[in-house]
Design a protein around this motif. Structure first.
Motif, short mmCIF file in Angstrom:
data_model
loop_
_atom_site.label_atom_id
_atom_site.label_comp_id
_atom_site.label_asym_id
_atom_site.label_seq_id
_atom_site.Cartn_x
_atom_site.Cartn_y
_atom_site.Cartn_z
N GLY A 207 99.28 6.35 26.76
CA GLY A 207 97.89 6.65 26.43
C GLY A 207 97.53 8.08 26.75
N MET A 208 98.36 8.72 27.60
CA MET A 208 98.21 10.15 27.88
C MET A 208 98.98 10.94 26.83
SD MET A 208 98.77 10.29 32.02
CE MET A 208 98.50 12.06 32.08
N HIS A 209 98.70 12.23 26.74
CA HIS A 209 99.48 13.11 25.89
C HIS A 209 100.94 13.08 26.35
CE1 HIS A 209 100.27 16.63 23.35
NE2 HIS A 209 101.00 17.08 24.35
N PRO A 210 101.93 12.92 25.46
CA PRO A 210 101.82 12.91 23.99
C PRO A 210 101.76 11.50 23.40
CG PRO A 210 104.10 13.13 24.60
CD PRO A 210 103.34 12.97 25.90
N ASP A 211 101.46 10.49 24.23
CA ASP A 211 101.45 9.10 23.76
C ASP A 211 100.04 8.59 23.50
OD1 ASP A 211 104.24 8.75 23.88
OD2 ASP A 211 104.15 8.40 26.03
N MET A 212 99.16 9.45 23.06
CA MET A 212 97.75 9.08 22.95
C MET A 212 97.48 8.04 21.86
SD MET A 212 96.05 12.83 23.63
CE MET A 212 94.35 12.28 23.57
N ASP A 213 98.37 7.89 20.89
CA ASP A 213 98.17 6.90 19.83
C ASP A 213 98.81 5.56 20.16
OD1 ASP A 213 96.72 8.60 18.20
OD2 ASP A 213 98.52 9.42 17.25
N ARG A 214 99.51 5.48 21.28
CA ARG A 214 100.17 4.23 21.66
C ARG A 214 99.33 3.44 22.65
NH1 ARG A 214 105.43 5.39 24.37
NH2 ARG A 214 105.62 3.12 24.29
N MET A 215 99.60 2.14 22.70
CA MET A 215 98.95 1.28 23.69
C MET A 215 100.04 0.62 24.53
SD MET A 215 95.59 -0.42 21.98
CE MET A 215 96.45 -1.85 21.35
N PRO A 216 99.78 0.42 25.81
CA PRO A 216 100.80 -0.17 26.68
C PRO A 216 101.00 -1.67 26.47
CG PRO A 216 98.78 0.17 27.89
CD PRO A 216 98.57 0.78 26.55
N PHE A 217 100.05 -2.28 25.77
CA PHE A 217 100.01 -3.73 25.76
C PHE A 217 99.07 -4.18 24.65
CE2 PHE A 217 98.94 -7.87 27.72
CZ PHE A 217 100.18 -8.26 28.21
N SER A 218 99.44 -5.21 23.92
CA SER A 218 98.57 -5.74 22.86
C SER A 218 97.37 -6.46 23.46
CB SER A 218 99.35 -6.71 21.97
OG SER A 218 98.47 -7.39 21.10
N LEU A 219 96.21 -6.23 22.89
CA LEU A 219 94.98 -6.87 23.36
C LEU A 219 94.48 -7.94 22.40
CD1 LEU A 219 93.11 -3.69 24.67
CD2 LEU A 219 94.24 -5.45 26.04
N GLU A 220 95.38 -8.40 21.55
CA GLU A 220 94.99 -9.34 20.49
C GLU A 220 94.35 -10.60 21.05
OE1 GLU A 220 96.47 -11.00 16.27
OE2 GLU A 220 97.38 -9.26 17.19
N THR A 221 94.87 -11.12 22.15
CA THR A 221 94.34 -12.37 22.70
C THR A 221 93.37 -12.14 23.86
OG1 THR A 221 96.28 -12.57 24.15
CG2 THR A 221 96.38 -13.67 22.01
N LEU A 222 92.85 -10.93 23.99
CA LEU A 222 91.89 -10.61 25.05
C LEU A 222 90.62 -11.43 24.88
CD1 LEU A 222 91.24 -8.56 27.41
CD2 LEU A 222 90.07 -7.19 25.67
N LYS A 223 90.14 -12.00 25.97
CA LYS A 223 88.91 -12.79 25.87
C LYS A 223 87.69 -11.89 26.00
CE LYS A 223 88.36 -14.25 30.71
NZ LYS A 223 88.32 -15.43 31.61
N ARG A 224 86.64 -12.25 25.31
CA ARG A 224 85.41 -11.47 25.34
C ARG A 224 84.83 -11.49 26.77
NH1 ARG A 224 82.61 -9.35 21.40
NH2 ARG A 224 80.45 -8.74 21.75
N GLY A 225 84.37 -10.34 27.22
CA GLY A 225 83.80 -10.25 28.55
C GLY A 225 84.79 -9.91 29.64
N ALA A 226 86.06 -9.78 29.27
CA ALA A 226 87.06 -9.37 30.27
C ALA A 226 86.81 -7.92 30.68
CB ALA A 226 88.46 -9.52 29.68
N VAL A 227 87.41 -7.54 31.80
CA VAL A 227 87.37 -6.16 32.27
C VAL A 227 88.74 -5.55 32.03
CG1 VAL A 227 87.05 -4.62 34.25
CG2 VAL A 227 85.62 -6.67 34.01
N VAL A 228 88.79 -4.44 31.31
CA VAL A 228 90.05 -3.76 31.00
C VAL A 228 90.01 -2.38 31.66
CG1 VAL A 228 91.56 -2.86 29.19
CG2 VAL A 228 90.34 -5.04 28.85
N CYS A 229 91.01 -2.13 32.50
CA CYS A 229 91.08 -0.88 33.26
C CYS A 229 92.29 -0.06 32.83
CB CYS A 229 91.19 -1.15 34.75
SG CYS A 229 89.98 -2.30 35.41
N ASP A 230 92.14 1.24 32.90
CA ASP A 230 93.24 2.17 32.64
C ASP A 230 93.22 3.20 33.75
OD1 ASP A 230 95.20 3.82 31.50
OD2 ASP A 230 94.55 3.29 29.48
N LEU A 231 94.34 3.42 34.43
CA LEU A 231 94.38 4.41 35.51
C LEU A 231 94.33 5.83 34.98
CD1 LEU A 231 96.88 2.94 38.11
CD2 LEU A 231 94.52 2.29 37.59
N ILE A 232 94.49 5.99 33.67
CA ILE A 232 94.44 7.31 33.03
C ILE A 232 92.99 7.80 32.96
CG2 ILE A 232 94.81 8.53 30.83
CD1 ILE A 232 97.15 6.53 30.34
N TYR A 233 92.77 9.10 33.20
CA TYR A 233 91.43 9.65 32.99
C TYR A 233 91.45 10.90 32.11
CZ TYR A 233 92.65 12.83 36.84
OH TYR A 233 93.26 13.77 37.65
#
Length: 281
Positions: A195-221
Motif C-alpha cells: 500500500g506504500m510506494h511503489p505498491d500503492m495500487d496493491r492491497m494486502p488482503f481481499s475485503l470482499e467478505t468484510l462485514k459492514r461496520g467493521a474497523v479496518v486499520c492500516d499501519l501505513i500513514y
C-alpha cells in the motif's frame, strides 16, 4: 538543563520524528534538541556508545536497528523483551534502557479512534513482520475476545502466536481461510508495507467478505489513505490509518525522556503539515 534526543536509522532522512518532537518541545518550552542520525549497521555499536559519551537523553531506534540494538543495552522492558525489538532508548543514570512503544502506540490509537470498547472484539492481524509482532504483543497483553493472525508464510505467524502465549492464545489462519471467514472479525489490521510506494495500487488482503461496520486499520500513514482503506470505506467500514500509531509511539518516547505529558495534538499537526509540504499541498 538542555535535553538531547534523536533517531538512529538507515536510511533516516525521510523520518518525521524530528519535526514531531521539535514541535512538542517548542509547545512546552522545553530546551531540547532532536536530530536524525544516519547510522549504518556496522556503526551501530559505536553509535550506541555515543549516547553515553555525548550525554544524549535518549534516542528513537528505527529500521534496520530495532533488533540489533538490544545487544548494546543494559536493560530492556518486559514488552520490548516479548517483542524482541526496541524503538526507544532512555539514558538513565549512566544505564541504557530499551523500550518498545510501537505496539502500545497502535493500541492507544485504536482505543482512541474506536467508537466502543475493543475488549469484546475479534481481531485479525494481516502480516507477520516486526510491526505485527509489536501490535500482537500489545493487543494480547491488553486482551480482546479473539486474536488471530494470517500470513503467506504460516511459520512466521506461528512464531508470533508462540510469543503471545503468556498473555493470550492467538489463532493462526491460512490466507484463504482468513479471507473466507473475514465476516467473523470486528477489527482487521494490515501490518504489512503493501500500500506504500511503489505498491500503492496493491492491497494486502481481499475485503470482499468484510462485514459492514467493521474497523479496518492500516499501519501505513504515507499515503494517509491507502487503497485498502478506500475499499474498506466503500464497504461501510470505519478506517484508521497509521498516523495515530506513529504519533502515539513518539509521544510515549517523549514522556519517557521528559517525564511530561506529550502534546499529542501538536505532534500530530506537525506531522500532517510536513506530509502536506512533501506532497506540495
Amino acid at each position: 538543563m538542555q535535553l538531547h534526543m534523536g533517531v538512529f536509522g538507515h536510511p533516516v532522512s525521510h523520518s518525521m520524528s524530528p519535526c514531531m518532537h521539535k514541535a512538542a518541545y517548542a509547545h512546552l518550552n522545553i530546551k531540547a534538541t532532536y536530530e536524525a542520525f544516519e547510522i549504518a549497521p556496522n556503526d551501530l555499536e559505536l553509535a550506541v556508545k555515543s549516547i553515553r559519551t555525548e550525554q544524549l537523553t535518549g534516542v528513537n531506534i528505527t529500521l534496520p536497528h530495532k533488533v540489533a540494538v538490544i545487544d548494546y543495552l543494559d536493560e530492556i522492558s518486559e514488552e520490548a523483551k516479548a517483542i524482541a525489538a526496541v524503538n526507544t532508548v532512555v539514558h538513565r543514570d549512566g544505564r541504557l534502557v530499551g523500550y518498545n512503544t510501537d505496539g502500545q502506540g497502535f493500541l492507544d490509537s485504536l482505543i482512541q479512534e474506536s467508537d466502543e470498547s475493543i475488549q469484546n472484539k475479534k481481531v485479525l492481524l494481516v502480516g507477520a513482520g516486526g510491526a505485527a509482532r509489536s501490535v500482537a504483543v500489545s493487543l494480547a497483553r491488553y486482551g480482546v475476545e479473539e486474536l488471530a493472525i494470517t500470513n503467506r508464510t504460516l511459520g512466521k505467524a506461528a512464531e508470533i502466536a508462540k510469543i503471545c502465549e503468556p498473555f493470550q492464545s492467538i489463532n493462526v489462519y491460512p490466507r484463504g481461510l482468513a479471507q473466507a471467514g473475514l465476516t467473523g472479525f470486528d477489527i482487521i489490521i494490515n501490518t504489512t508495507s503493501i500500500g506504500m510506494h511503489p505498491d500503492m495500487d496493491r492491497m494486502p488482503f481481499s475485503l470482499e467478505t468484510l462485514k459492514r461496520g467493521a474497523v479496518v486499520c492500516d499501519l501505513i500513514y504515507t499515503p494517509l489513505k491507502t487503497r485498502w482503506l478506500q475499499e474498506a470505506e466503500k464497504k461501510g467500514a470505519k478506517t484508521i490509518n497509521g498516523l495515530g500509531m506513529f504519533v502515539n509511539q513518539g509521544a510515549l518516547a517523549f514522556e519517557l525522556w521528559t517525564g511530561q505529558s506529550a502534546p499529542r495534538d501538536i505532534m500530530r499537526k506537525a506531522v500532517v503539515e510536513e506530509l502536506m509540504k512533501e506532497r506540495g499541498d
